[in-house]
Write a protein that holds these residues in place. Structure first.
Motif, PDB file in Angstrom:
ATOM      1  N   TYR A 364       8.574   0.715   4.310  1.00 10.95           N
ATOM      2  CA  TYR A 364       8.599   0.793   2.951  1.00 10.95           C
ATOM      3  C   TYR A 364       8.143  -0.590   2.534  1.00 10.95           C
ATOM      4  O   TYR A 364       8.430  -1.522   2.981  1.00 10.95           O
ATOM      5  CB  TYR A 364      10.052   0.952   2.486  1.00 10.95           C
ATOM      6  CG  TYR A 364      10.407   0.977   1.186  1.00 10.95           C
ATOM      7  CD1 TYR A 364       9.810   1.924   0.344  1.00 10.95           C
ATOM      8  CD2 TYR A 364      11.172   0.125   0.382  1.00 10.95           C
ATOM      9  CE1 TYR A 364      10.182   2.000  -1.017  1.00 10.95           C
ATOM     10  CE2 TYR A 364      11.577   0.017  -0.823  1.00 10.95           C
ATOM     11  CZ  TYR A 364      10.987   0.823  -1.629  1.00 10.95           C
ATOM     12  OH  TYR A 364      11.038   0.984  -2.960  1.00 10.95           O
ATOM     13  N   ALA A 366       8.540  -2.980  -0.466  1.00 10.57           N
ATOM     14  CA  ALA A 366       9.709  -3.066  -1.775  1.00 10.57           C
ATOM     15  C   ALA A 366       9.094  -3.631  -2.969  1.00 10.57           C
ATOM     16  O   ALA A 366       7.806  -4.329  -3.001  1.00 10.57           O
ATOM     17  CB  ALA A 366      10.876  -4.044  -0.998  1.00 10.57           C
ATOM     18  N   GLU A 372       4.967   1.808  -7.456  1.00  8.20           N
ATOM     19  CA  GLU A 372       5.414   2.193  -5.777  1.00  8.20           C
ATOM     20  C   GLU A 372       4.595   3.552  -5.145  1.00  8.20           C
ATOM     21  O   GLU A 372       4.085   3.497  -3.962  1.00  8.20           O
ATOM     22  CB  GLU A 372       6.794   2.396  -6.061  1.00  8.20           C
ATOM     23  CG  GLU A 372       7.420   2.946  -4.538  1.00  8.20           C
ATOM     24  CD  GLU A 372       9.027   2.906  -4.576  1.00  8.20           C
ATOM     25  OE1 GLU A 372       9.382   1.797  -5.059  1.00  8.20           O
ATOM     26  OE2 GLU A 372       9.517   3.894  -4.119  1.00  8.20           O
ATOM     27  N   ARG A 373       4.406   4.602  -5.739  1.00  4.23           N
ATOM     28  CA  ARG A 373       3.845   5.718  -5.321  1.00  4.23           C
ATOM     29  C   ARG A 373       2.432   5.288  -4.855  1.00  4.23           C
ATOM     30  O   ARG A 373       1.694   5.482  -3.641  1.00  4.23           O
ATOM     31  CB  ARG A 373       3.656   6.836  -6.098  1.00  4.23           C
ATOM     32  CG  ARG A 373       3.141   7.981  -5.384  1.00  4.23           C
ATOM     33  CD  ARG A 373       3.476   9.455  -5.947  1.00  4.23           C
ATOM     34  NE  ARG A 373       2.995  10.286  -4.847  1.00  4.23           N
ATOM     35  CZ  ARG A 373       3.581  10.831  -3.959  1.00  4.23           C
ATOM     36  NH1 ARG A 373       4.822  10.589  -3.502  1.00  4.23           N
ATOM     37  NH2 ARG A 373       2.619  11.362  -2.960  1.00  4.23           N
ATOM     38  N   HIS A 376       1.732   2.733  -1.910  1.00  9.34           N
ATOM     39  CA  HIS A 376       2.030   3.107  -0.445  1.00  9.34           C
ATOM     40  C   HIS A 376       0.924   4.122  -0.068  1.00  9.34           C
ATOM     41  O   HIS A 376       0.380   4.070   0.919  1.00  9.34           O
ATOM     42  CB  HIS A 376       3.399   3.948  -0.679  1.00  9.34           C
ATOM     43  CG  HIS A 376       4.580   3.165  -0.462  1.00  9.34           C
ATOM     44  ND1 HIS A 376       5.216   2.696  -1.543  1.00  9.34           N
ATOM     45  CD2 HIS A 376       5.280   2.706   0.620  1.00  9.34           C
ATOM     46  CE1 HIS A 376       6.271   1.812  -1.112  1.00  9.34           C
ATOM     47  NE2 HIS A 376       6.279   2.012   0.076  1.00  9.34           N
ATOM     48  N   THR A 396      11.992   7.462   4.044  1.00 12.00           N
ATOM     49  CA  THR A 396      11.428   8.287   2.918  1.00 12.00           C
ATOM     50  C   THR A 396      10.715   7.707   2.109  1.00 12.00           C
ATOM     51  O   THR A 396       9.794   8.123   1.494  1.00 12.00           O
ATOM     52  CB  THR A 396      12.616   9.324   2.345  1.00 12.00           C
ATOM     53  OG1 THR A 396      13.741   8.474   2.061  1.00 12.00           O
ATOM     54  CG2 THR A 396      13.129  10.212   3.463  1.00 12.00           C
ATOM     55  N   GLY A 397      11.137   6.482   1.605  1.00 16.45           N
ATOM     56  CA  GLY A 397      10.657   5.510   0.623  1.00 16.45           C
ATOM     57  C   GLY A 397       9.098   5.451   0.829  1.00 16.45           C
ATOM     58  O   GLY A 397       8.220   5.203   0.003  1.00 16.45           O
ATOM     59  N   ALA A 398       8.631   5.485   2.148  1.00 12.97           N
ATOM     60  CA  ALA A 398       7.461   5.248   2.730  1.00 12.97           C
ATOM     61  C   ALA A 398       6.515   6.414   2.577  1.00 12.97           C
ATOM     62  O   ALA A 398       5.401   6.108   2.901  1.00 12.97           O
ATOM     63  CB  ALA A 398       7.436   4.181   3.784  1.00 12.97           C
ATOM     64  N   GLN A 417       5.803  11.366  10.038  1.00 11.54           N
ATOM     65  CA  GLN A 417       6.963  10.619   8.831  1.00 11.54           C
ATOM     66  C   GLN A 417       8.153  10.721   9.629  1.00 11.54           C
ATOM     67  O   GLN A 417       8.483  11.810  10.159  1.00 11.54           O
ATOM     68  CB  GLN A 417       6.609  11.589   7.882  1.00 11.54           C
ATOM     69  CG  GLN A 417       8.045  11.328   6.834  1.00 11.54           C
ATOM     70  CD  GLN A 417       7.851   9.978   6.195  1.00 11.54           C
ATOM     71  OE1 GLN A 417       6.735   9.790   5.563  1.00 11.54           O
ATOM     72  NE2 GLN A 417       8.908   9.267   5.923  1.00 11.54           N
ATOM     73  N   GLY A 442       6.385  -3.802   7.334  1.00  6.80           N
ATOM     74  CA  GLY A 442       7.106  -3.501   6.380  1.00  6.80           C
ATOM     75  C   GLY A 442       7.982  -4.471   5.612  1.00  6.80           C
ATOM     76  O   GLY A 442       7.691  -5.507   6.072  1.00  6.80           O
ATOM     77  N   ARG A 446      13.868  -3.527   7.327  1.00 11.79           N
ATOM     78  CA  ARG A 446      13.780  -2.095   7.514  1.00 11.79           C
ATOM     79  C   ARG A 446      12.627  -1.961   8.867  1.00 11.79           C
ATOM     80  O   ARG A 446      12.903  -0.923   9.411  1.00 11.79           O
ATOM     81  CB  ARG A 446      13.098  -1.267   6.451  1.00 11.79           C
ATOM     82  CG  ARG A 446      14.096  -1.244   5.386  1.00 11.79           C
ATOM     83  CD  ARG A 446      13.241  -0.785   4.010  1.00 11.79           C
ATOM     84  NE  ARG A 446      14.198  -0.337   3.023  1.00 11.79           N
ATOM     85  CZ  ARG A 446      14.444  -1.234   1.885  1.00 11.79           C
ATOM     86  NH1 ARG A 446      14.108  -2.557   1.879  1.00 11.79           N
ATOM     87  NH2 ARG A 446      15.245  -0.902   1.068  1.00 11.79           N
TER      88      ARG A 446
END
Ligand SMILES: Nc1ncnc2c1ncn2[C@@H]1O[C@H](COP(=O)(O)OP(=O)(O)OP(=O)(O)O)[C@@H](O)[C@H]1O
Ligand SMILES: [Mg+2]
Length: 464
Positions: A364, A366, A372-373, A376, A396-398, A417, A442, A446
């Motif tokens: 992820y 940060a 954000e979307r 990534h 899941t954030g990534a 994933q 990352g 994390r």
């Protein structure tokens, strides 16, 4: 720090001495972590949300603290103030005014502040004693603490200046007015807090605005937003980069099988061949910036060239490239991540990987806020376009990294994933073959565990 009596400390910060001998002298460091306090030190107690520093006063005194600076008197010699953070700034400012021979170098940018700081801190000792922060201490707490480590012997004080909003760098420059300022780049790190890249550029420009007319602004000439800052400073402008017209220019850049750059450093006074021991093409810009600082401080070009070859990575988890006994090469770049530093790391993976199988473990990113979307997805797309063979997306954030990679129709690689670090390690255990190159990248904790697991060949063995 330079020795100060408690009476001087109290006067400087507008505090009240309670149970303290005004003639008592602070001769050691100023620390806000009681475990770091040593003899003659001053302990600054902050009342945090979870931990109250005042509770550690006795431990600090046992470790040698002369007094405790905090918001209330404790069972120890105390300097009581309303605002310990402001007091720390006042103390640092006052200490620096007593050190007219010390040149302050400020470094800001979206990625690469610590890396560049480490390079500068390895070059300047050629000219005199140099103080630089441990790791990445770059805010209103870490910067004054670092300033207070300087003493009469200190010729150079190298400071990393971070910003999470407008005015932050202006504040840091008031605490420690820089004579040389470096802006490494403007990217999307912390864009969540700032709102736009333009606002980030504006905040970074506070450093060059703070420079005096006899100072030097070292600007990344390959970054349009940074180059534009040349118009905002009274200082002499030195641009660095690969673009034509930069004052210090890298030409004929090549990378070896470890992505270690070599280049010709061209300056107005001549040129010198540079061969680096640090990995990643982004180190070309970082080393040019470090060279420009050393040059502004008076180091001749020939000596700069020789010393650049000696530079080593200092802070951990940044482009740490190592070979395992089983023939797997690991790039541990897991300290932190944003889109620009991930792009730099992916390029290093591809440069090192060449004909080998390239695996990227990506976590992820940060602090991207509304970006954000897309941020990534961009990372995933770039990994696929660069020809990374396999991608492990962690958390899941990534997840949009996974989507971005798979959206590249021409890509023949594979992306999975996974939910967490353990699952990522399990995938690597199944995937890795001798000769593979693995990047781990990352935001902080994390992905650290995955890099650590790769350091132990037994934990992530290679199946044959
Ligand atoms: N010039 C650069 N461009 C892009 N990425 C870079 C550059 N220099 C270093 N990096 C990469 O960026 C990441 C962060 O590096 P570093 O810690 O030096 O940056 P920083 O600006 O100090 O970050 P922070 O804001 O967390 O203090 C590392 O993965 C590093 O390899
Ligand atoms: Mg840093």
């Amino acid at each position: 720090m330079i020795p100060m009596t408690l009476a001087e400390v109290a006067a400087t910060v507008g505090g009240t001495l309670v149970g303290a001998d005004p003639t008592g002298r602070v001769t050691g460091g100023v620390e806000y972590d009681s475990r770091l306090v040593g003899p003659g030190g001053l302990f600054v107690a902050f009342a945090g949300e979870h931990v109250d520093g005042h509770d550690f006063a006795a431990a600090a005194v046992a470790a040698g603290a002369v007094a405790v600076l905090g918001t209330r008197a404790v069972d120890a010699p105390s300097v009581v103030v309303a605002d310990p953070l402001g007091a720390l700034a006042d103390l640092a400012r006052a200490a620096l005014t007593r050190l007219p021979e010390t040149t302050v170098v400020g470094i800001t940018g979206s990625s690469g502040k610590t890396s560049t700081k480490d390079l500068i801190a390895q070059l300047l000792p050629a000219l005199g004693p140099t103080v630089a922060p441990r790791g990445s201490l770059n805010n209103e707490l870490g910067l004054p603490t670092t300033v207070l480590r300087a003493d009469e012997q200190t010729r150079f004080l190298v400071l990393e200046m971070g910003a999470r909003g407008p005015g932050h760098i202006t504040h840091l420059c008031r605490v420690a007015p820089p004579r040389i300022g470096v802006v490494v780049n403007v990217g999307t790190a912390h864009i969540g807090e700032f709102g736009s890249v333009e606002k980030i550029a504006e905040a970074k420009s506070e450093l060059v605005r703070a420079l005096p007319a006899d100072g030097t602004a070292v600007l990344n000439g390959d970054d349009e937003r940074v180059r534009a800052m040349g118009a905002l400073t009274a200082a002499e402008v030195v641009t660095v980069g690969e673009s034509a017209g930069t004052t210090l220019r890298a030409v004929d850049v090549t990378l070896d099988d470890r992505a270690r750059p070599a280049y010709r450093l061209c300056a107005p006074e001549g040129e010198v061949a540079v061969r680096l021991s640090v990995s990643g093409r982004h180190q070309v810009g970082n080393t040019l910036a470090a060279a420009a600082v050393a040059r502004a401080a008076g180091l001749p070009l020939a000596e700069i060239g020789a010393r650049l070859a000696e530079l080593r990575p200092v802070s951990t988890r940044r482009m740490d490239v190592f070979d395992r006994a089983d023939g797997v090469t690991v790039i541990d770049d897991s300290y932190n991540a944003n889109p620009a530093s991930t792009a730099a790391a992916l390029r290093a993976l591809v440069a090192i990987g060449r004909e080998r199988r390239k695996v990227a473990v990506l976590g992820y990113l940060a602090e991207l806020g509304g970006y954000e979307r897309a941020g990534h997805e961009d990372v995933g797309r770039l990994a696929a376009e660069l020809g990374v063979d396999r991608i492990v997306v962690v958390g899941t954030g990534a997840a949009p990294i996974h989507d971005g990679a798979r959206a590249v129709a021409s890509w023949g690689g594979e992306s999975v994933q996974v939910s967490d670090q353990e699952a990522a390690v399990a995938v690597l255990r199944a995937w890795l073959r001798p000769g593979d190159v693995v990047l781990v990248k990352g935001s902080r904790y994390r992905t650290w565990d995955i890099a650590d697991a790769l350091r132990q060949p037994d934990a992530v063995g290679v199946s044959s």
